[in-house]
Design a protein around this motif. Sequence first.
Motif, PDB file in Angstrom:
ATOM      1  N   LEU A 147       0.828  -1.216   0.000  1.00 49.53           N
ATOM      2  CA  LEU A 147       0.000   0.000   0.000  1.00 49.53           C
ATOM      3  C   LEU A 147       0.861   1.264   0.000  1.00 49.53           C
ATOM      4  CD1 LEU A 147      -2.792  -1.057   2.533  1.00 49.53           C
ATOM      5  CD2 LEU A 147      -3.043  -0.786   0.049  1.00 49.53           C
ATOM      6  N   LEU A 148       2.127   1.124   0.443  1.00 53.84           N
ATOM      7  CA  LEU A 148       3.049   2.272   0.454  1.00 53.84           C
ATOM      8  C   LEU A 148       4.036   2.194  -0.710  1.00 53.84           C
ATOM      9  CD1 LEU A 148       3.620   2.364   4.314  1.00 53.84           C
ATOM     10  CD2 LEU A 148       2.495   4.147   2.952  1.00 53.84           C
ATOM     11  N   GLY A 149       3.629   1.542  -1.802  1.00 59.97           N
ATOM     12  CA  GLY A 149       4.480   1.495  -2.988  1.00 59.97           C
ATOM     13  C   GLY A 149       5.728   0.650  -2.800  1.00 59.97           C
ATOM     14  N   ASP A 150       5.557  -0.533  -2.169  1.00 58.13           N
ATOM     15  CA  ASP A 150       6.655  -1.489  -1.940  1.00 58.13           C
ATOM     16  C   ASP A 150       7.752  -0.924  -1.038  1.00 58.13           C
ATOM     17  OD1 ASP A 150       5.470  -3.526  -3.429  1.00 58.13           O
ATOM     18  OD2 ASP A 150       6.217  -2.658  -5.299  1.00 58.13           O
ATOM     19  N   ARG A 151       7.358  -0.153  -0.044  1.00 58.07           N
ATOM     20  CA  ARG A 151       8.336   0.360   0.926  1.00 58.07           C
ATOM     21  C   ARG A 151       8.815  -0.796   1.823  1.00 58.07           C
ATOM     22  NH1 ARG A 151       6.460   4.738   5.324  1.00 58.07           N
ATOM     23  NH2 ARG A 151       5.931   5.893   3.455  1.00 58.07           N
ATOM     24  N   PRO A 152      10.123  -0.941   2.016  1.00 63.23           N
ATOM     25  CA  PRO A 152      10.594  -1.981   2.943  1.00 63.23           C
ATOM     26  C   PRO A 152      10.247  -1.613   4.392  1.00 63.23           C
ATOM     27  CG  PRO A 152      12.441  -0.970   1.736  1.00 63.23           C
ATOM     28  CD  PRO A 152      11.218  -0.192   1.400  1.00 63.23           C
ATOM     29  N   LEU A 153       9.754  -2.576   5.162  1.00 66.44           N
ATOM     30  CA  LEU A 153       9.380  -2.331   6.567  1.00 66.44           C
ATOM     31  C   LEU A 153      10.061  -3.389   7.429  1.00 66.44           C
ATOM     32  CD1 LEU A 153       5.531  -1.779   5.982  1.00 66.44           C
ATOM     33  CD2 LEU A 153       7.261   0.000   6.315  1.00 66.44           C
ATOM     34  N   LEU A 159       7.173   0.544  11.168  1.00 67.08           N
ATOM     35  CA  LEU A 159       5.725   0.292  11.244  1.00 67.08           C
ATOM     36  C   LEU A 159       4.977   1.529  11.736  1.00 67.08           C
ATOM     37  CD1 LEU A 159       5.326  -3.339  12.599  1.00 67.08           C
ATOM     38  CD2 LEU A 159       5.992  -2.514  10.351  1.00 67.08           C
ATOM     39  N   GLU A 160       5.609   2.235  12.681  1.00 68.95           N
ATOM     40  CA  GLU A 160       4.981   3.456  13.205  1.00 68.95           C
ATOM     41  C   GLU A 160       4.850   4.490  12.073  1.00 68.95           C
ATOM     42  OE1 GLU A 160       6.926   2.606  17.570  1.00 68.95           O
ATOM     43  OE2 GLU A 160       7.493   4.451  16.526  1.00 68.95           O
ATOM     44  N   GLN A 161       5.922   4.658  11.310  1.00 69.70           N
ATOM     45  CA  GLN A 161       5.869   5.607  10.193  1.00 69.70           C
ATOM     46  C   GLN A 161       4.852   5.145   9.149  1.00 69.70           C
ATOM     47  OE1 GLN A 161       7.571   8.605  10.225  1.00 69.70           O
ATOM     48  NE2 GLN A 161       6.137   8.995   8.553  1.00 69.70           N
ATOM     49  N   VAL A 164       1.360   6.067  10.219  1.00 76.06           N
ATOM     50  CA  VAL A 164       1.115   7.506  10.024  1.00 76.06           C
ATOM     51  C   VAL A 164       0.866   7.792   8.537  1.00 76.06           C
ATOM     52  CG1 VAL A 164       2.205   9.792  10.150  1.00 76.06           C
ATOM     53  CG2 VAL A 164       2.431   8.192  12.069  1.00 76.06           C
ATOM     54  N   ASP A 165       1.688   7.230   7.673  1.00 80.20           N
ATOM     55  CA  ASP A 165       1.555   7.525   6.242  1.00 80.20           C
ATOM     56  C   ASP A 165       0.293   6.895   5.641  1.00 80.20           C
ATOM     57  OD1 ASP A 165       3.853   8.962   6.487  1.00 80.20           O
ATOM     58  OD2 ASP A 165       5.166   7.407   5.673  1.00 80.20           O
ATOM     59  N   LEU A 166      -0.071   5.699   6.110  1.00 75.59           N
ATOM     60  CA  LEU A 166      -1.283   5.045   5.581  1.00 75.59           C
ATOM     61  C   LEU A 166      -2.540   5.798   5.996  1.00 75.59           C
ATOM     62  CD1 LEU A 166      -0.353   1.284   6.102  1.00 75.59           C
ATOM     63  CD2 LEU A 166      -0.733   2.444   3.913  1.00 75.59           C
ATOM     64  N   HIS A 167      -2.469   6.522   7.115  1.00 74.90           N
ATOM     65  CA  HIS A 167      -3.622   7.298   7.575  1.00 74.90           C
ATOM     66  C   HIS A 167      -4.070   8.292   6.506  1.00 74.90           C
ATOM     67  CE1 HIS A 167      -5.872  10.134  10.192  1.00 74.90           C
ATOM     68  NE2 HIS A 167      -6.254   9.009  10.753  1.00 74.90           N
ATOM     69  N   ALA A 168      -3.123   8.752   5.709  1.00 75.46           N
ATOM     70  CA  ALA A 168      -3.439   9.728   4.649  1.00 75.46           C
ATOM     71  C   ALA A 168      -4.361   9.144   3.574  1.00 75.46           C
ATOM     72  CB  ALA A 168      -2.142  10.225   4.009  1.00 75.46           C
ATOM     73  N   GLY A 170      -7.148   7.852   4.126  1.00 79.01           N
ATOM     74  CA  GLY A 170      -8.521   8.255   4.441  1.00 79.01           C
ATOM     75  C   GLY A 170      -9.266   7.378   5.435  1.00 79.01           C
ATOM     76  N   SER A 171      -8.648   6.314   5.937  1.00 75.17           N
ATOM     77  CA  SER A 171      -9.274   5.522   6.990  1.00 75.17           C
ATOM     78  C   SER A 171      -9.077   6.257   8.317  1.00 75.17           C
ATOM     79  CB  SER A 171      -8.610   4.141   7.043  1.00 75.17           C
ATOM     80  OG  SER A 171      -9.028   3.441   8.185  1.00 75.17           O
ATOM     81  N   LYS A 172     -10.098   6.250   9.190  1.00 71.19           N
ATOM     82  CA  LYS A 172      -9.979   7.002  10.450  1.00 71.19           C
ATOM     83  C   LYS A 172      -8.891   6.431  11.358  1.00 71.19           C
ATOM     84  CE  LYS A 172     -14.286   9.355  11.273  1.00 71.19           C
ATOM     85  NZ  LYS A 172     -14.899   9.043   9.950  1.00 71.19           N
ATOM     86  N   TYR A 173      -8.774   5.115  11.358  1.00 66.71           N
ATOM     87  CA  TYR A 173      -7.769   4.432  12.187  1.00 66.71           C
ATOM     88  C   TYR A 173      -6.988   3.464  11.315  1.00 66.71           C
ATOM     89  CZ  TYR A 173     -10.554   6.199  16.051  1.00 66.71           C
ATOM     90  OH  TYR A 173     -11.233   7.019  16.909  1.00 66.71           O
ATOM     91  N   VAL A 174      -5.698   3.344  11.631  1.00 64.62           N
ATOM     92  CA  VAL A 174      -4.849   2.390  10.915  1.00 64.62           C
ATOM     93  C   VAL A 174      -4.211   1.480  11.953  1.00 64.62           C
ATOM     94  CG1 VAL A 174      -2.789   2.126   9.478  1.00 64.62           C
ATOM     95  CG2 VAL A 174      -4.349   4.055   9.077  1.00 64.62           C
ATOM     96  N   LEU A 175      -4.307   0.170  11.733  1.00 64.29           N
ATOM     97  CA  LEU A 175      -3.624  -0.785  12.608  1.00 64.29           C
ATOM     98  C   LEU A 175      -2.656  -1.588  11.742  1.00 64.29           C
ATOM     99  CD1 LEU A 175      -3.562  -2.034  15.544  1.00 64.29           C
ATOM    100  CD2 LEU A 175      -5.028  -3.831  14.612  1.00 64.29           C
ATOM    101  N   VAL A 176      -1.355  -1.336  11.917  1.00 62.75           N
ATOM    102  CA  VAL A 176      -0.346  -2.115  11.184  1.00 62.75           C
ATOM    103  C   VAL A 176       0.092  -3.257  12.099  1.00 62.75           C
ATOM    104  CG1 VAL A 176       1.893  -2.096  10.027  1.00 62.75           C
ATOM    105  CG2 VAL A 176       0.402  -0.090   9.869  1.00 62.75           C
ATOM    106  N   LYS A 177      -0.051  -4.479  11.591  1.00 65.51           N
ATOM    107  CA  LYS A 177       0.180  -5.663  12.425  1.00 65.51           C
ATOM    108  C   LYS A 177       1.614  -6.161  12.233  1.00 65.51           C
ATOM    109  CE  LYS A 177      -3.164  -7.611  10.281  1.00 65.51           C
ATOM    110  NZ  LYS A 177      -4.134  -8.598   9.794  1.00 65.51           N
ATOM    111  N   GLY A 178       2.347  -6.218  13.332  1.00 62.11           N
ATOM    112  CA  GLY A 178       3.774  -6.546  13.255  1.00 62.11           C
ATOM    113  C   GLY A 178       4.101  -8.001  13.505  1.00 62.11           C
ATOM    114  N   GLY A 179       3.137  -8.885  13.378  1.00 61.15           N
ATOM    115  CA  GLY A 179       3.359 -10.301  13.676  1.00 61.15           C
ATOM    116  C   GLY A 179       4.502 -10.940  12.898  1.00 61.15           C
TER     117      GLY A 179
END
Length: 276
Positions: A147-153, A159-161, A164-168, A170-179
Amino acid sequence: MNYPSRVMTIAGSAAGGSAGIQADLKTFQELDVYGMSVVTAIVGRHPETNKNVHPQTMEAIEAQFYTAIQQVGADGLKTGMLFTKEVIETVAGLIKDSEIKTIVVDPVMVGKMNSKLLENDAIHALKSKLIPLARMITPNIPEASVLLGDRPLHTLQDLEQAAVDLHALGSKYVLVKGGRLTGPAVDVLYDGETLTTFEAPRIDTVNTSGAGCTYSAAITAYLTKGKPVAEAVYLAKSFVTTAIEYGFSYTDIVGPTYHIAERKYGEAYPIIVKTI
Ligand code: PXL
């Protein structure tokens, strides 16, 4: 009697019962919400043709949605495997014209056994048409990366960044799962202002098929029941962590999480919550 909240899943059918529609409905039942389903595709591999995804028509998808809305109505909805751009656009249209308040989008792309669950040209539609309608999106690391254009994570800070960037989008809340990081299973929630992490211990098991579906279904159930967002994530993470703790397999193939586990045995681990 107070009737239970009504929750719909729009997702793929996973024949083995661990993921997709089946995981969602088992989770809804455990959490005392009334479950309904719209099947977008049937996933099951034919031993001779090797065909794994059997898509449904837009007519069949719309028919299921309208039937559930007319017979019951819906307070909350989650999406899982949508597979094509056309399905995403159809589902976004149905949601937009509905009065359903709580929408959770699990941007399912690839299954545990590497089944492809979203076509490449569907990513743009997902970002521009569906995610803006969501109260929460719940990407795992590979999905957040796409979703971030193949950004390495690779790190918790990444994940925190990403949150923040995925929030843009338009979803009110973003949960990035670090499993999929090493160490404890840490997920990052961003609400547009504050980052909150939810940490569970890493459980030594391969039987996690459907864990993502189960987690987002539990979040949808708790949000629809009116829980505040951080509490809904806490309770859902506790539910899925316990289901993973008691996961098992009947065969030598990656097995399901145990949806009944929390009810049967209680919470396996407390979840550690930190605000950053
Ligand atoms: O776990 C992801 C997933 C979601 N939906 C369906 C699936 C799978 C994994 O196999 O089959 C229908």
